[in-house]
Write a protein that holds these residues in place. Structure first.
Motif, mmCIF file in Angstrom:
data_model
loop_
_atom_site.group_PDB
_atom_site.id
_atom_site.type_symbol
_atom_site.label_atom_id
_atom_site.label_comp_id
_atom_site.label_asym_id
_atom_site.label_seq_id
_atom_site.Cartn_x
_atom_site.Cartn_y
_atom_site.Cartn_z
ATOM 1 N N SER A 233 71.395 23.837 0.440
ATOM 2 C CA SER A 233 70.459 24.751 -0.213
ATOM 3 C C SER A 233 69.172 24.777 0.598
ATOM 4 N N GLY A 234 68.822 25.947 1.139
ATOM 5 C CA GLY A 234 67.592 26.057 1.911
ATOM 6 C C GLY A 234 66.378 26.152 1.004
ATOM 7 N N VAL A 235 65.317 25.436 1.362
ATOM 8 C CA VAL A 235 64.077 25.457 0.582
ATOM 9 C C VAL A 235 63.092 26.423 1.244
ATOM 10 N N ILE B 273 67.117 29.601 -3.648
ATOM 11 C CA ILE B 273 67.466 30.992 -3.378
ATOM 12 C C ILE B 273 68.629 31.094 -2.395
ATOM 13 N N ASP B 274 68.602 30.263 -1.352
ATOM 14 C CA ASP B 274 69.609 30.322 -0.286
ATOM 15 C C ASP B 274 70.648 29.226 -0.448
ATOM 16 N N ALA C 177 74.174 23.275 6.744
ATOM 17 C CA ALA C 177 72.709 23.237 6.665
ATOM 18 C C ALA C 177 72.088 24.383 7.447
ATOM 19 N N GLN C 178 72.606 24.649 8.632
ATOM 20 C CA GLN C 178 72.078 25.763 9.423
ATOM 21 C C GLN C 178 72.313 27.092 8.732
ATOM 22 N N ALA C 179 73.501 27.276 8.162
ATOM 23 C CA ALA C 179 73.804 28.534 7.484
ATOM 24 C C ALA C 179 72.894 28.748 6.279
ATOM 25 N N ALA C 180 72.611 27.678 5.540
ATOM 26 C CA ALA C 180 71.759 27.795 4.354
ATOM 27 C C ALA C 180 70.309 28.080 4.714
ATOM 28 N N ALA C 181 69.945 27.886 5.969
ATOM 29 C CA ALA C 181 68.577 28.139 6.413
ATOM 30 C C ALA C 181 68.346 29.589 6.823
ATOM 31 N N LEU C 182 69.389 30.425 6.775
ATOM 32 C CA LEU C 182 69.283 31.784 7.293
ATOM 33 C C LEU C 182 68.969 32.888 6.274
ATOM 34 N N SER D 298 54.242 19.495 6.317
ATOM 35 C CA SER D 298 54.699 18.480 7.275
ATOM 36 C C SER D 298 56.071 18.781 7.860
ATOM 37 N N ALA D 299 56.783 19.724 7.268
ATOM 38 C CA ALA D 299 58.119 20.066 7.775
ATOM 39 C C ALA D 299 57.998 20.729 9.139
ATOM 40 N N THR D 300 58.913 20.390 10.041
ATOM 41 C CA THR D 300 58.901 20.951 11.388
ATOM 42 C C THR D 300 60.052 21.949 11.573
ATOM 43 N N GLY D 301 60.480 22.549 10.508
ATOM 44 C CA GLY D 301 61.566 23.526 10.507
ATOM 45 C C GLY D 301 61.999 23.738 9.080
ATOM 46 N N LYS D 302 63.060 24.502 8.913
ATOM 47 C CA LYS D 302 63.541 24.800 7.554
ATOM 48 C C LYS D 302 64.077 23.532 6.901
ATOM 49 N N VAL D 303 63.625 23.273 5.675
ATOM 50 C CA VAL D 303 64.048 22.105 4.905
ATOM 51 C C VAL D 303 65.319 22.460 4.126
ATOM 52 N N VAL D 304 66.291 21.559 4.135
ATOM 53 C CA VAL D 304 67.581 21.803 3.482
ATOM 54 C C VAL D 304 67.915 20.623 2.569
ATOM 55 N N VAL D 305 68.375 20.954 1.362
ATOM 56 C CA VAL D 305 68.877 19.963 0.400
ATOM 57 C C VAL D 305 70.388 20.073 0.371
#
Length: 328
Positions: free
Chosen positions: A35-37, A62-63, A119-124, A317-324
Motif C-alpha cells: 500500500s503506497g502512502v 489510496i494505492d 512495493a514498486q507497483a504500489a508506488a505508482l 524524512s522519507a527519501t522516496g515513496k513510503v510503502v506499507v
C-alpha cells in the motif's frame, strides 16, 4: 482481516480486526501486498482534506498492489492468482488499501508490471494517473516539446518526468539544491529554483519564449510562476493543486491556457473509472519497457508500523515513496 483504521481525525491509526470483505458485481477481492502512502493520506488523517469525503471510522490507503483472491460477478479481465495494482479506495467512503484484503472495482486496476516488485507497483498509481491526466489527457505532450515539471523530485513529479520523456519531450524540472541529483537521475535537466528566477531559467532554456507545457505539482506561488514560464499563445499549464486564489492575468497576457486535474473524481463519482484502469495499464507497459520506475524509501513498513510510515511522510524524512506491506 487486519486493517489500519482511522477512528478519529488527527489521531494515530488503530490496527484492528474487521470482517473480510466480499467482492460484489464488477469487483475483485485482492490480498493487498503493498500500500503506497501519499501526502493526501496524511491530510485525510488530519481532517484537512474534506474533498476526499472520508469521515472516520475508515480504512485509509489510496494505492495498492496485490493478488486476486476471488472474482465477483461480471468480471472477465481477471482471474484468481492475477497480480494487480491500481488506485482503488481510501476516499469517498471506499475502503482503502491499509488492510490485508480489499474488494475493489475491477475497472480501476490493471495487471501489475512484471518487472516491478509489489512495493514498486504500489508506488505508482496516484502519481502516474495525476501525471497522465495532466500531461497526456489535458496537454497532449508529444515529441519535441519543451516541458517543465515543477517538483521533479517529488512523488508525482518524478513520475511525470519519466512520462514526458517517454512521450518524446525535452524535459526540465525544478527542485531545491538538494534534489538536483534526483532530478538528473530521472532524466530531466534540473533547475534550482532557489538559485535562479523564473525569467532567468525561461531565458536560459527556451530563449525567453517559454515552455510548451508546464506541469505544477506544488501549488501556491509555484502555480503563479507557471503562468509566467509558459509559452505565448500555444503554451499550456496543468496543475493538480490549483485550489488557491490566483491571478490569471500573467497567463492571459501570454495568451496561454490552463487545465486543472482532480485525480480523485472517478473514485468519488463513479464516472471515468475505466480510464483509470487504462492509465495504470499504460504505466505497466512503460515500466516493463524500462521507461518508468518509482523512487522508493529504502525501508518498507509492516501494518503494525503504519503510524511510523505516516510519520516518515509527514516529517519529510522519507527519501522516496513510503510503502506499507499489510500481509508481511
Amino acid at each position: 482481516m487486519r486493517a489500519a483504521v482511522l477512528t478519529a481525525y488527527n489521531s494515530p491509526l488503530l490496527v484492528d480486526e474487521l470482517p473480510d470483505p466480499e467482492p460484489g458485481p464488477g469487483e475483485v477481492l485482492v490480498r493487498v501486498m503493498a500500500s503506497g502512502v501519499n501526502p493526501l493520506d496524511i491530510k485525510i488523517r488530519r481532517g484537512e482534506a474534506p474533498h476526499a469525503q472520508l469521515p472516520p471510522p475508515a480504512v485509509l490507503g489510496i494505492d495498492m498492489a496485490g493478488v486476486v483472491e476471488a472474482v465477483g460477478p461480471r468480471v472477465d479481465r481477471f482471474t484468481v492468482g492475477d497480480e494487480v495494482f491500481g488506485m482503488t479506495g481510501g476516499v469517498g467512503g471506499l475502503q482503502g488499501s491499509l488492510a490485508e484484503l480489499a474488494a475493489v472495482d475491477a475497472r480501476l486496476i490493471a495487471h501489475k508490471p512484471r518487472t516491478l516488485s509489489m512495493a514498486q507497483a504500489a508506488a505508482l498509481p496516484l502519481g502516474f494517473i495525476t501525471s497522465w491526466e495532466g500531461l497526456v489527457d489535458r496537454a497532449g505532450v508529444g515529441t519535441g516539446q519543451q516541458v517543465l515539471i515543477h517538483g521533479g523530485a517529488g512523488g508525482v513529479g518524478f513520475l511525470a518526468v519519466q512520462l514526458a520523456l517517454a512521450r518524446g519531450a525535452q524535459v526540465y524540472a525544478t527542485g531545491s539544491t538538494s534534489s538536483q541529483a534526483v532530478i538528473r537521475a530521472a532524466g530531466a535537466v534540473p533547475i534550482d529554483y532557489t538559485a535562479t528566477t523564473v525569467d532567468e531559467y525561461v531565458a536560459a532554456h527556451t530563449g525567453g519564449e517559454g515552455f510548451d507545457v508546464v506541469a505544477d505539482n506544488v501549488g501556491g506561488a509555484t502555480l503563479d510562476a507557471s503562468f509566467t514560464a509558459v509559452k505565448r499563445y500555444t503554451g499550456h499549464v496543468v496543475s493538480a493543486l490549483g485550489w488557491g486564489t490566483h491571478s490569471l492575468a500573467p497567463l492571459s497576457f501570454r495568451g496561454a491556457s490552463y487545465s486543472g486535474v482532480f485525480t480523485l473524481m472517478p473514485l468519488l463519482t463513479g464516472r471515468g473509472r475505466d480510464h483509470h484502469g487504462e492509465i495504470v495499464a499504460e504505466a505497466a507497459a512503460l515500466a516493463d519497457s524500462g521507461r518508468l520506475a518509482p523512487r522508493l524509501h529504502p525501508t518498507t513498513f509492516p501494518l503494525d508500523a503504519v503510524n511510523d510510515a505516516h510519520t516518515a511522510v509527514e516529517s519529510g524524512s522519507a527519501t522516496g515513496k513510503v510503502v506499507v506491506e499489510p500481509n508481511v
